[in-house]
Design a protein around this motif. Structure first.
Motif, mmCIF file in Angstrom:
data_model
loop_
_atom_site.group_PDB
_atom_site.id
_atom_site.type_symbol
_atom_site.label_atom_id
_atom_site.label_comp_id
_atom_site.label_asym_id
_atom_site.label_seq_id
_atom_site.Cartn_x
_atom_site.Cartn_y
_atom_site.Cartn_z
ATOM 1 N N GLY A 181 0.770 -1.252 -0.049
ATOM 2 C CA GLY A 181 -0.007 0.032 -0.008
ATOM 3 C C GLY A 181 0.555 1.116 -0.143
ATOM 4 N N ARG A 183 2.913 4.260 -1.541
ATOM 5 C CA ARG A 183 2.898 4.829 -2.849
ATOM 6 C C ARG A 183 4.413 5.280 -2.983
ATOM 7 N NH1 ARG A 183 -1.870 7.922 -4.255
ATOM 8 N NH2 ARG A 183 -0.279 8.355 -6.190
ATOM 9 N N LYS B 73 -15.602 -3.864 -8.517
ATOM 10 C CA LYS B 73 -14.796 -3.003 -9.187
ATOM 11 C C LYS B 73 -13.612 -3.898 -9.984
ATOM 12 C CE LYS B 73 -12.360 0.954 -7.702
ATOM 13 N NZ LYS B 73 -12.466 1.883 -6.679
ATOM 14 N N LEU B 75 -10.281 -4.729 -11.208
ATOM 15 C CA LEU B 75 -9.038 -4.392 -10.533
ATOM 16 C C LEU B 75 -7.853 -4.326 -11.735
ATOM 17 C CD1 LEU B 75 -8.686 -6.884 -7.792
ATOM 18 C CD2 LEU B 75 -9.591 -4.484 -7.552
ATOM 19 N N LEU B 78 -5.583 -0.761 -12.113
ATOM 20 C CA LEU B 78 -5.416 -0.212 -10.864
ATOM 21 C C LEU B 78 -4.150 -0.573 -10.297
ATOM 22 C CD1 LEU B 78 -8.748 -0.746 -9.269
ATOM 23 C CD2 LEU B 78 -8.000 0.994 -10.579
ATOM 24 N N PRO B 79 -3.092 0.788 -9.932
ATOM 25 C CA PRO B 79 -1.875 0.273 -9.665
ATOM 26 C C PRO B 79 -2.012 -0.529 -8.431
ATOM 27 C CG PRO B 79 -2.500 2.303 -9.144
ATOM 28 C CD PRO B 79 -3.754 1.969 -9.778
ATOM 29 N N TYR B 81 -0.625 -0.433 -5.460
ATOM 30 C CA TYR B 81 -0.910 0.109 -4.196
ATOM 31 C C TYR B 81 -2.707 0.249 -3.630
ATOM 32 C CZ TYR B 81 -1.566 4.778 -6.337
ATOM 33 O OH TYR B 81 -2.291 5.726 -6.872
ATOM 34 N N SER B 82 -3.111 0.444 -4.767
ATOM 35 C CA SER B 82 -4.654 0.610 -4.332
ATOM 36 C C SER B 82 -5.437 -0.558 -3.811
ATOM 37 C CB SER B 82 -5.453 0.903 -5.899
ATOM 38 O OG SER B 82 -5.454 -0.473 -6.409
ATOM 39 N N ARG B 83 -4.535 -1.883 -3.839
ATOM 40 C CA ARG B 83 -5.213 -3.259 -3.272
ATOM 41 C C ARG B 83 -5.284 -3.005 -2.086
ATOM 42 N NH1 ARG B 83 -4.570 -3.228 -8.499
ATOM 43 N NH2 ARG B 83 -4.878 -5.228 -9.593
ATOM 44 N N LYS B 84 -4.420 -2.099 -1.108
ATOM 45 C CA LYS B 84 -4.487 -2.401 0.212
ATOM 46 C C LYS B 84 -5.885 -1.728 0.757
ATOM 47 C CE LYS B 84 -3.389 0.843 3.877
ATOM 48 N NZ LYS B 84 -2.645 2.018 4.225
ATOM 49 N N ASN B 85 -6.243 -0.565 0.063
ATOM 50 C CA ASN B 85 -7.486 0.115 0.638
ATOM 51 C C ASN B 85 -8.812 -0.742 0.211
ATOM 52 O OD1 ASN B 85 -6.028 1.786 1.492
ATOM 53 N ND2 ASN B 85 -6.637 3.550 0.378
ATOM 54 N N LEU B 86 -8.513 -1.690 -0.624
ATOM 55 C CA LEU B 86 -9.425 -2.736 -1.152
ATOM 56 C C LEU B 86 -9.465 -3.920 -0.200
ATOM 57 C CD1 LEU B 86 -9.111 -2.032 -5.072
ATOM 58 C CD2 LEU B 86 -11.120 -1.267 -3.598
#
Ligand SMILES: Nc1ncnc2c1ncn2[C@@H]1O[C@H](COP(=O)(O)OP(=O)(O)OP(=O)(O)O)[C@@H](O)[C@H]1O
Ligand SMILES: [Mg+2]
Lengths: 287, 241
Positions: A181, A183, B73, B75, B78-79, B81-86
């Protein structure tokens, strides 16, 4: 004896200035695998901006701030524009960052002209004081103290803080860092910008000592690259020790054997690399 | 206990490495609250598939649709890092720890977006050995400690979907059983798991369904009950293309 103490202090002053420049260069190299050959130009840009700001305001602190900000922004601009396409190809990196260095060099020549200039020392540091029996400018002593303080602060940040750990995780494995996660793109941009602004700040800090002139950009770049190579790519400790060594060797070499000062600089460098090919503190970078 | 409703449907996924076409139309349902296990021979593309779900690799075609509470969604694109929030996390093949970070730093560099049952404290409770070694740099850990840390660092995220690529690789039997137990516990808490595994007994211990991967494709998928034992599963893999 006085001659040696004097040269020792001069060497440490040069080493201090080098450390501020080389630490940014080495961290960016370790993190993004980009050797930014325009780093010296960013240093000089800071110096010139500082020169103008001091000229108009008379304030050294404003000058330092403006120099750091301008180079930081310029660095950020370069990073955002070019590094995406540069990542991975060493040959492109060398050509492009060297090209940028020449463009900036010419731009500065056009704006500030070819005459060597000098920043004025801030008033409260304009006196000389006596240390170890020699009278030495307090401004230069201030630079040496600042370098040790900054070195310590950077070390604490890098090795002991959580944010430092975040940056190190990106050095180790950027794909996994992203999977956690983080950036990575923002880390890259921030580190590049901070490295650039430290170079710009050093251009101002060095202004009263080294002066500000076209050509200084490449002189500083060469020494900084030497520091990165002997310290070890990506190593802040290496940048510190390497800077002080290069500062001292360069100063003593120029003072004692001015005709062969490149030899006295590069002979020890070659020796170190023969003994430790990855540099004093270097390690093999992952990937 | 949380009951997440997270599932993933992969359909017609294609991935290339340069000229080699490694995933050739993979489709797979990872159902909510279940442990879906992929088995298959070396080099058929298991890691490629799981890394594509994680966003580390980018498929040229196909979709990976996440259904999570009210979110639906795709995936793909999508980059990572976006996985964490998902709510998606990965235990990668080969562990891929951060060598210059200490054990503790591995757990500190991430902050979960939502609080969950796991905190650094509870995780050190689960892994006393990691607590003892908390100041050690990851590149000084033993194989078993490395595997524990690879799992521990994603548990801090409190994921709803856990992707695991051969988490038992190279581990002693006792530790393999512990990891099986851990997966079963997570699953009871409602975590959806997509597991790639070579150890067939372990696969049978934890799976709700088993998908056999053939070169670039998913072959047959069996509910756990339909597979009697390790030998039967082994025959199925050997019989696959
Ligand atoms: N970076 C890469 N570049 C080119 N080919 C690759 C790359 N990574 C994997 N491959 C190839 O893609 C195929 C699938 O690899 P993958 O790692 O997904 O297999 P796997 O099923 O996970 O194997 P294993 O069981 O050994 O872990 C293999 O033939 C492999 O050689
Ligand atoms: Mg694999």
């Amino acid at each position: 004896m006085r001659f040696w103490i004097f040269q020792l202090l001069n060497g440490l002053t040069t080493g201090a200035l080098l450390f501020f420049v080389a630490s940014g260069l080495t961290v960016v190299f370790g993190l993004m695998r980009i050797l930014n050959l325009s780093h010296g130009a960013l240093f000089l840009l800071g110096g010139y901006v500082g020169l103008s700001v001091q000229h108009f305001t008379g304030n050294f602190f404003l000058a330092a701030l403006a120099g750091a900000a301008t180079s930081g922004l310029m660095g950020l601009l370069l990073q955002q524009t070019f590094t995406r396409t540069l990542l991975g190809s060493t040959f492109n990196q060398v050509l492009l960052t060297l090209g940028i260095a020449f463009i900036l060099n010419n731009g500065m020549l056009a704006i500030w002209g070819g005459l060597p200039q000098k920043l004025k020392t801030p008033d409260f540091l304009s006196e000389s004081i006596s240390v170890f029996g020699v009278t030495y400018p307090s401004y230069r002593l201030f630079l040496i103290v600042l370098a040790f303080a900054a070195g310590l602060a950077l070390w604490v940040f890098w090795e002991r803080s959580t944010l430092g750990a975040v940056v190190r995780s990106c050095v180790d494995d950027r794909e996994m860092a992203a999977a956690m996660g983080i950036r990575v793109d923002l880390v890259f941009a921030s580190v590049f910008a901070i490295g650039a602004s430290m170079a710009g700040l050093t251009g101002v800090l060095g202004g009263p000592v080294l002066g500000v002139y076209i050509g200084l950009d490449f002189e500083v770049l060469l020494l900084a690259v030497v520091v990165v190579v002997i310290g070890g790519i990506g190593s802040l400790n290496g940048a510190f020790v390497g800077s002080m060594m290069v500062g001292l060797i360069d100063t003593f070499g120029k003072a004692s054997f001015p005709e062969i000062s490149y030899f006295t600089l590069f002979a020890p460098v070659i020796l170190i690399l023969l003994l430790r090919p990855l540099g004093l503190f270097g390690r093999i970078l992952p990937e | 206990m949380k009951l997440s409703q997270a599932s993933i449907s992969i359909s017609d996924l294609h991935v290339h490495y340069g000229l080699s076409h490694v995933l050739q139309g993979v489709s797979l349902e990872v159902r909510s609250g279940e442990v879906t296990t992929i088995v298959g021979r070396n080099g058929v593309g298991k890691t490629t598939l799981i890394n594509s779900v994680m966003g580390i690799l980018h498929p040229g075609q196909g979709s990976i649709v996440l259904q999570h509470a009210d979110i639906k969604k795709d995936l793909v694109g999508l980059p990572a890092y976006s996985r964490k929030n998902l709510g998606i996390a990965l235990v990668p093949q080969g562990r891929r720890l951060f060598g210059s970070l200490t054990v503790e730093e591995h757990l500190r560099i991430v902050r979960p977006i939502e609080e969950g049952p796991n905190t650094i404290k509870t995780i050190f409770g689960m892994f006393p050995r990691l607590y003892e070694r908390r100041k050690a740099y990851a590149n000084t850990l033993s194989g078993g400690e490395r595997s524990m840390l690879a799992i521990a660092r994603v548990l801090v995220l409190n994921p709803d979907i856990l992707l695991m690529d051969e988490p038992t690789e190279g581990l002693a039997p006792l530790l393999v059983d512990q990891i099986a137990e851990m997966i079963n516990n997570l699953n009871e808490q409602g975590v959806t798991v997509l597991l790639v595994e070579q150890k067939l007994k372990f696969a049978l211990d934890v799976a709700n369904s088993i998908a056999i991967m053939e070169r670039g494709k998913i072959g047959n998928i069996y509910p756990r009950e339909e597979i009697t034992d390790v030998e039967a599963l082994s025959d199925m893999i050997l019989g696959s293309a």
